[in-house]
Design a protein around this motif. Structure first.
Motif, short mmCIF file in Angstrom:
data_model
loop_
_atom_site.label_atom_id
_atom_site.label_comp_id
_atom_site.label_asym_id
_atom_site.label_seq_id
_atom_site.Cartn_x
_atom_site.Cartn_y
_atom_site.Cartn_z
N SER A 111 0.85 -1.19 0.00
CA SER A 111 0.00 0.00 0.00
C SER A 111 0.88 1.23 0.00
CB SER A 111 -0.91 0.00 1.23
OG SER A 111 -1.47 1.30 1.43
N GLN A 112 0.75 2.06 -1.03
CA GLN A 112 1.52 3.29 -1.08
C GLN A 112 1.13 4.23 0.05
OE1 GLN A 112 4.18 3.89 -3.22
NE2 GLN A 112 4.50 5.54 -1.74
N ALA A 113 -0.16 4.22 0.41
CA ALA A 113 -0.62 5.07 1.52
C ALA A 113 0.10 4.71 2.81
CB ALA A 113 -2.13 4.94 1.69
N CYS A 114 0.31 3.41 3.05
CA CYS A 114 1.03 2.98 4.26
C CYS A 114 2.46 3.53 4.26
CB CYS A 114 1.08 1.46 4.35
SG CYS A 114 -0.46 0.70 4.89
N GLY A 146 -4.09 -5.22 7.83
CA GLY A 146 -4.06 -4.93 6.40
C GLY A 146 -2.96 -5.65 5.66
N THR A 147 -2.05 -4.87 5.05
CA THR A 147 -0.95 -5.48 4.30
C THR A 147 0.13 -6.04 5.21
OG1 THR A 147 0.27 -3.39 4.18
CG2 THR A 147 -1.29 -3.85 2.39
N GLN A 202 2.41 -3.86 6.51
CA GLN A 202 3.49 -2.88 6.44
C GLN A 202 3.64 -2.08 7.73
OE1 GLN A 202 1.84 -1.96 2.28
NE2 GLN A 202 3.58 -0.56 2.46
N TYR A 217 -6.62 -11.68 4.92
CA TYR A 217 -5.44 -10.83 4.87
C TYR A 217 -4.20 -11.49 5.49
CZ TYR A 217 -8.64 -7.04 3.63
OH TYR A 217 -9.58 -6.27 3.00
N ASN A 267 -7.30 3.31 9.22
CA ASN A 267 -8.15 3.22 8.03
C ASN A 267 -9.14 2.05 8.08
OD1 ASN A 267 -7.04 5.50 6.73
ND2 ASN A 267 -5.27 4.28 6.06
#
Length: 198
Positions: free
Chosen positions: A10-13, A40-41, A43, A65, A106
């Motif tokens: 995730s780029q947001a992470c 989530g991912t 990260q 996940y 999020n």
């Protein structure tokens, strides 16, 4: 874990992890264990565990996940982060863990309204006295969006069947024993809500 499996990203992470850590360095300074609701991912779990070596970071999320989270954890090979436990709000009870802090990023705007309410009530019950809950994401204040892009994103969430942005007044009403001590302004029109349980 098969070698062909590609870790989720995730780029947001990547963009928000350092600003969030700057707050967690203080809010989780006296915590020995933190439960992440919605890893989530994976990260954030890896980054925060690496940079907060004094505490044990416990991952949790819906089972779908877990493979991605485990891929991040295995690559990082950190001693203070654990493989995820199954936690679906409204289905699973919070795990029995020695924690003084809870972190979630999020998640509230993805959940349906009743799920977000249950999240706040569950955190309030589960967190020990003196504990802290750090809740990151986009929220409205007094029904107002902080930007036009946030309003558009909220509407797109509703159209896709998600619950949409929650107002801080709603979260406060659902939080029972929690006290909202500080609202930290974050990049990209997000907020980090710092809740404490007296």
């Amino acid at each position: 874990m098969t070698e062909s499996f590609s870790k989720p990203f995730s780029q947001a992470c990547e963009n928000n992890k350092a600003p969030i850590l700057a707050v967690l360095n203080r809010t989780f300074a006296n915590c020995k264990g933190v439960l992440e609701v919605g890893s989530g991912t994976g990260q954030h779990a890896v980054y925060f565990a690496e940079n907060l070596p004094h505490l044990q970071w416990y991952c949790s999320d819906q089972p779908d996940y877990h493979e991605g989270i485990i891929a991040w954890l295995e690559e990082a090979s950190l001693p203070n982060v654990t493989k995820p436990v199954a936690l679906t709000i409204g289905k699973d009870s919070f795990p029995s863990l020695p924690i003084q802090g809870i972190y979630s990023a999020n998640t509230a705007h993805i959940m349906q309204r009743h799920e977000a309410e249950l999240l706040m009530k569950s955190v309030s019950e589960y967190l020990p006295s003196g504990g802290v809950f750090c809740q990151y994401g986009p929220f409205t204040i007094g029904g107002e969006f902080s930007s036009e892009s946030n309003r558009v994103f909220h509407e797109s969430l509703i159209e896709r069947g998600y619950g949409g942005y929650r107002d801080i007044s709603e979260l406060t009403a659902w939080s029972n024993d929690l006290v909202l001590r500080e609202i930290h302004k974050m990049p990209a029109n997000n907020l980090l809500l710092e809740w404490h349980k007296p």
